[in-house]
Scaffold this active site. Structure first.
Site, PDB file in Angstrom:
ATOM      1  N   GLY A  65      12.071   3.054  -3.915  1.00 43.58           N
ATOM      2  CA  GLY A  65      11.645   3.169  -5.307  1.00 43.58           C
ATOM      3  C   GLY A  65      12.675   3.941  -6.111  1.00 43.58           C
ATOM      4  O   GLY A  65      13.687   4.411  -5.583  1.00 43.58           O
ATOM      5  N   GLY A 113       9.713   1.931  -0.301  1.00 44.93           N
ATOM      6  CA  GLY A 113       8.963   0.918  -1.019  1.00 44.93           C
ATOM      7  C   GLY A 113       9.136  -0.475  -0.453  1.00 44.93           C
ATOM      8  O   GLY A 113       8.235  -1.318  -0.560  1.00 44.93           O
ATOM      9  N   GLU A 136      12.229   9.463   4.073  1.00 40.17           N
ATOM     10  CA  GLU A 136      11.833  10.340   2.972  1.00 40.17           C
ATOM     11  C   GLU A 136      12.009  11.830   3.241  1.00 40.17           C
ATOM     12  O   GLU A 136      12.182  12.612   2.304  1.00 40.17           O
ATOM     13  CB  GLU A 136      10.372  10.052   2.585  1.00 40.17           C
ATOM     14  CG  GLU A 136      10.158   8.745   1.855  1.00 40.17           C
ATOM     15  CD  GLU A 136      10.081   7.534   2.793  1.00 40.17           C
ATOM     16  OE1 GLU A 136       9.980   6.413   2.292  1.00 40.17           O
ATOM     17  OE2 GLU A 136      10.128   7.722   4.031  1.00 40.17           O
ATOM     18  N   ASP A 144       5.289   7.428   2.220  1.00 39.89           N
ATOM     19  CA  ASP A 144       4.116   6.940   1.497  1.00 39.89           C
ATOM     20  C   ASP A 144       4.003   5.417   1.634  1.00 39.89           C
ATOM     21  O   ASP A 144       4.369   4.870   2.669  1.00 39.89           O
ATOM     22  CB  ASP A 144       4.165   7.399   0.040  1.00 39.89           C
ATOM     23  CG  ASP A 144       5.325   6.814  -0.748  1.00 39.89           C
ATOM     24  OD1 ASP A 144       6.335   6.426  -0.133  1.00 39.89           O
ATOM     25  OD2 ASP A 144       5.221   6.742  -1.983  1.00 39.89           O
TER      26      ASP A 144
END
Length: 352
Positions: A65, A113, A136, A144
């Site tokens: 992202g 993402g 991450e 996530d």
């Protein structure tokens, strides 16, 4: 409509093509919204029999992202970041619950993402270019887009190993771990897609004709060490286990772990521990949204993005600097649910 994602309907197949080549097709809020709008429209259209998600020009598949935007938003009021997460997680959940066959072509970088829009799909195609990772913890974030659901369900602590080290998996490893369902060399993708477009009701035949024997999974040989050394949900225990092991492999992974945000690592371990017990993917998305809304405002996320993507000095100064300094109270604040009025919700008719 944005040119960053190309939407088309070819015969009975909906096509979604990511088209931000300079950013390795990293997702923006607008891209997530356009993709969801198309999927919602096709969901109600009996003429649409299947959906293909891939990338258009340049390298692919999807590098994640727009984390620079997220960090800048976190430095302010985080509202723009929350809009992105809300839209992205709705897209993730829509794909997870989609009633029609979905196909992700993971040809290239598949991170963050990109993992979130490929793992919910029924057919997940890896190629010789596939590099899948959830890196991450290197920027102070956490895995996530459903990472707490998917990675907690991998065998022998591989998910915990992936989030703590940011390990990149190739096609053979993805296939071995069932993160990919098929292996097709890049040169065979046009024929596969053409066959799907001509006969979307014969997907099994299309994949049977295109699939090849995947490369050997290198990670298989390391599974005993991963399951032993990454066995604990306490970061301090993992560090101690790696320190006590004298193998070159353990030393290498310990060095890698030492570059990650201690706060992010502890958040990630707790997320996977809790995700393994969640009853539904919607519950996972709700918890991750509350967590993401707070983590983007932490020092470590803004510092990680600065060090790796803005100034590019690759020298983040994490605070807290050690696992021992990350307290249970810090984690409790980050993991607290949001009030109902602020909580994430799925699109109607896609729950649970």
């Amino acid at each position: 409509m944005t040119d960053d994602v190309l939407i088309s309907l070819e015969g009975g197949v909906g096509r979604i093509r990511l088209n931000r080549p300079k950013a390795i097709h990293a997702l923006t809020t607008g891209m997530c919204e356009v993709m969801s709008q198309a999927l919602l429209k096709w969901r109600a259209d009996p003429a649409v029999q299947a959906v293909i998600i891939d990338h258009a020009e340049g390298r692919g598949f999807c590098a994640g992202g727009d984390v620079v935007m997220l960090a800048r938003s976190g430095d302010a009021d985080a509202e723009e970041a929350k809009r992105f997460f809300f839209a992205e997680y709705r897209l993730n959940h829509l794909l997870f619950t989609y009633p029609k066959p979905t196909i992700a072509i993971m040809d290239g970088i598949t991170m963050g993402g990109g993992v979130g829009i490929s793992l919910p799909c029924n057919y997940r195609v890896a190629t010789e270019n596939t590099r899948l990772a959830m890196p991450e913890t290197g920027i102070g974030l956490f895995p996530d887009v459903g990472g707490g659901w998917y990675l907690s369900r991998l065998p022998q602590r591989v998910g915990q190993f992936m989030v703590l080290t940011g390990a990149r998996l190739d096609a053979g490893e993805c296939h071995y771990l069932h993160l990919a369902t098929h292996y097709v060399e890049q040169s065979g993708l046009p024929a596969l897609i053409e066959r799907i477009l001509k006969a979307p009701d014969r997907l099994q035949g299309a994949f049977g004709a295109a699939s090849m024997t995947p490369p050997e999974a290198r990670i298989e040989a390391n599974l005993p060490q991963i399951s032993k050394l990454f066995a604990s949900d306490r970061l301090e225990d993992v560090v101690a286990a790696l320190d006590a092991d004298e193998s070159d492999w353990a030393r290498g992974e310990r060095g890698t772990l030492g570059t990650k945000s201690p706060l992010s690592c502890k958040v990630s371990l707790q997320l996977l521990a809790e995700g393994a017990a969640r009853a539904s993917f919607a519950d996972e998305m709700r918890a991750e949204y509350a967590l993401a809304a707070r983590v983007v405002r932490t020092h470590d996320f803004r510092e990680g993005v600065r060090a790796l993507l803005i100034d590019k000095d690759n020298a983040p100064q994490w605070d807290p600097a050690t696992p021992e300094e990350v307290t249970d109270e810090m984690l409790e604040v980050l993991f607290a649910p949001l009030p109902d009025s602020e909580a994430w919700t799925p699109f109607p008719e896609t729950a649970p």
